[in-house]
Design a protein around this motif. Sequence first.
Motif, PDB file in Angstrom:
ATOM      1  N   THR A  79     -14.144  28.369  46.772  1.00  0.00           N
ATOM      2  CA  THR A  79     -12.754  28.820  46.618  1.00  0.00           C
ATOM      3  C   THR A  79     -12.541  30.065  47.475  1.00  0.00           C
ATOM      4  O   THR A  79     -11.563  30.156  48.241  1.00  0.00           O
ATOM      5  N   ASP A 189     -13.429  22.215  54.605  1.00  0.00           N
ATOM      6  CA  ASP A 189     -13.988  22.474  53.283  1.00  0.00           C
ATOM      7  C   ASP A 189     -15.090  21.426  53.099  1.00  0.00           C
ATOM      8  O   ASP A 189     -14.822  20.254  52.840  1.00  0.00           O
ATOM      9  N   GLN A 192     -18.399  19.320  49.234  1.00  0.00           N
ATOM     10  CA  GLN A 192     -19.044  18.115  48.696  1.00  0.00           C
ATOM     11  C   GLN A 192     -19.980  17.462  49.712  1.00  0.00           C
ATOM     12  O   GLN A 192     -20.718  16.539  49.376  1.00  0.00           O
ATOM     13  N   SER A 212     -20.701  25.667  48.934  1.00  0.00           N
ATOM     14  CA  SER A 212     -20.843  26.267  47.607  1.00  0.00           C
ATOM     15  C   SER A 212     -22.209  25.942  46.998  1.00  0.00           C
ATOM     16  O   SER A 212     -22.652  24.784  47.045  1.00  0.00           O
ATOM     17  N   HIS A 214     -23.263  25.781  43.802  1.00  0.00           N
ATOM     18  CA  HIS A 214     -23.430  24.981  42.581  1.00  0.00           C
ATOM     19  C   HIS A 214     -23.179  23.494  42.784  1.00  0.00           C
ATOM     20  O   HIS A 214     -23.322  22.707  41.850  1.00  0.00           O
ATOM     21  N   LYS A 215     -22.809  23.093  43.989  1.00  0.00           N
ATOM     22  CA  LYS A 215     -22.666  21.654  44.254  1.00  0.00           C
ATOM     23  C   LYS A 215     -23.952  21.096  44.859  1.00  0.00           C
ATOM     24  O   LYS A 215     -24.037  19.919  45.161  1.00  0.00           O
TER      25      LYS A 215
HETATM   26  C1  LIG Z   1     -13.832  20.052  47.738  1.00  0.00           C
HETATM   27  C2  LIG Z   1     -13.960  21.293  46.929  1.00  0.00           C
HETATM   28  N1  LIG Z   1     -13.519  22.452  47.435  1.00  0.00           N
HETATM   29  C3  LIG Z   1     -13.626  23.606  46.759  1.00  0.00           C
HETATM   30  C4  LIG Z   1     -14.165  23.652  45.492  1.00  0.00           C
HETATM   31  C5  LIG Z   1     -14.273  24.959  44.771  1.00  0.00           C
HETATM   32  O1  LIG Z   1     -15.596  25.408  44.874  1.00  0.00           O
HETATM   33  P1  LIG Z   1     -16.164  26.629  44.009  1.00  0.00           P
HETATM   34  O2  LIG Z   1     -16.346  26.099  42.637  1.00  0.00           O
HETATM   35  O3  LIG Z   1     -17.477  26.963  44.676  1.00  0.00           O
HETATM   36  O4  LIG Z   1     -15.209  27.744  44.104  1.00  0.00           O
HETATM   37  C6  LIG Z   1     -14.618  22.455  44.909  1.00  0.00           C
HETATM   38  C7  LIG Z   1     -15.135  22.453  43.528  1.00  0.00           C
HETATM   39  O5  LIG Z   1     -14.819  21.589  42.729  1.00  0.00           O
HETATM   40  C8  LIG Z   1     -14.530  21.256  45.654  1.00  0.00           C
HETATM   41  O6  LIG Z   1     -14.960  20.106  45.159  1.00  0.00           O
END
Ligand SMILES: Cc1ncc(COP(=O)(O)O)c(C=O)c1O
Length: 415
Positions: A79, A189, A192, A212, A214-215
Amino acid sequence: MSNTTPKLPIYLDHAATTPCDPRVVQAMLPYFTEMFGNPGSRNHSFGWAAEDAVTKARQRVADLIGADSKEIIFTSGSTESNNLAIKGAANMYAKKPAGQSNRGHIISVIHEHKAVLDPCKRLEKEGFDVTLIDPKADGTVTREMIEAVIRDDTILVTVMWANNEIGTFNEIPQIGELCHDKGIIFHTDATQWVGKMPTNVKTDNVDLLSLSGHKMYGPKGVGALYVRRRRPRVRIIALQEGGGQERGFRAGTANVTGIVGLGKACELCAQDMDSERERLLKLRTKLETMVTDALDVTQINGHPTKRLAHLTNISFGFVEGESLMMALKEIAMSSGSACTSASLEPSYVLKALGVGDDLAHSSLRISMGRWTTEEQIDYAGEKIIEAVNKLRDLSPLYDMHNEGIDITKIEWAAH
Ligand SMILES: Cc1ncc(COP(=O)(O)O)c(C=O)c1O
């Protein structure tokens, strides 16, 4: 098919978040206690140890995406990375100063994550023009689709690499090449995508990339933004000011433990990426085959092949979505994206693909991960089939459908 019941509940929501790999936790632990220094403390060994750890992690993140370590800025997650990339680039390359209109044109897609759409909306209020294009019905976005809406004043294109609800991925290298040809900054972005698919920001023509922890089996609350330094050298304006950390792009004492965890997670993802993808693809194929063989009026959303291996999004006709989730409480899945499942609105991503409200409401996003087993998939498949059949037994509409009545043509009387 195995006869054993796996331990319950079963976690099949890895697109929402992943468990931290124990090896990641192990790598992080010393940085909470013995090596707790601030990497900004330049004059003692505690600070040096923390700085070394951050440097090592930065290299690991860079290696996973084919970047130079100087191009990695640590953030609190995607985010923040998206906000920094989109607002930071728009304000840097704006054609007019703040407070004026027609400051520049930005292109994105309507099925992006809110962490992209909301910064775009904010910029629109601040004098930028934003064009959000529709994806194709299979969820993909192509170079031609972006080319068709580029204008002379386009300054930024932001297109996600893979969609969080349907797993469909886009022609990122081709869109990046187009943007480079036209001198437009290109952000993706890749929340995923990274860690699951090979990524090389240089050859894939990406200027700014969000990821990110945590993914990808790392901790929550840590992520990174890649900012290209050569051909072209991309500049962004920082959102947060203070101690000048992260070369001034992101002030604030570094989250050392999180960064160490992210670095380790990146290293681990790189190690087993191909075999892991193959294993998960087999499991997904098995699940999809099981469910679609057993149930009619069932649809797999997104592109048939340009899709992340671990994720499937299936709509079941003549089933009420919330009842389906209630019937499947022992299996953790999503009825849309994690971030929209708090509301009962049908998923805007599925709507963008042209999926009707009813089918969008009755869809499941099932996403597998590093510790998902065949037994779990067999069990989940059986339970889904059982639950859908039970709910359809109660559905007069399904009976009518079976009698050959086209329910879309029925004129319901209002009293
Ligand atoms: C495609 C995508 N972008 C951004 C985010 C947000 O990521 P974060 O939780 O690291 O802020 C997510 C999380 O669900 C996501 O799937």
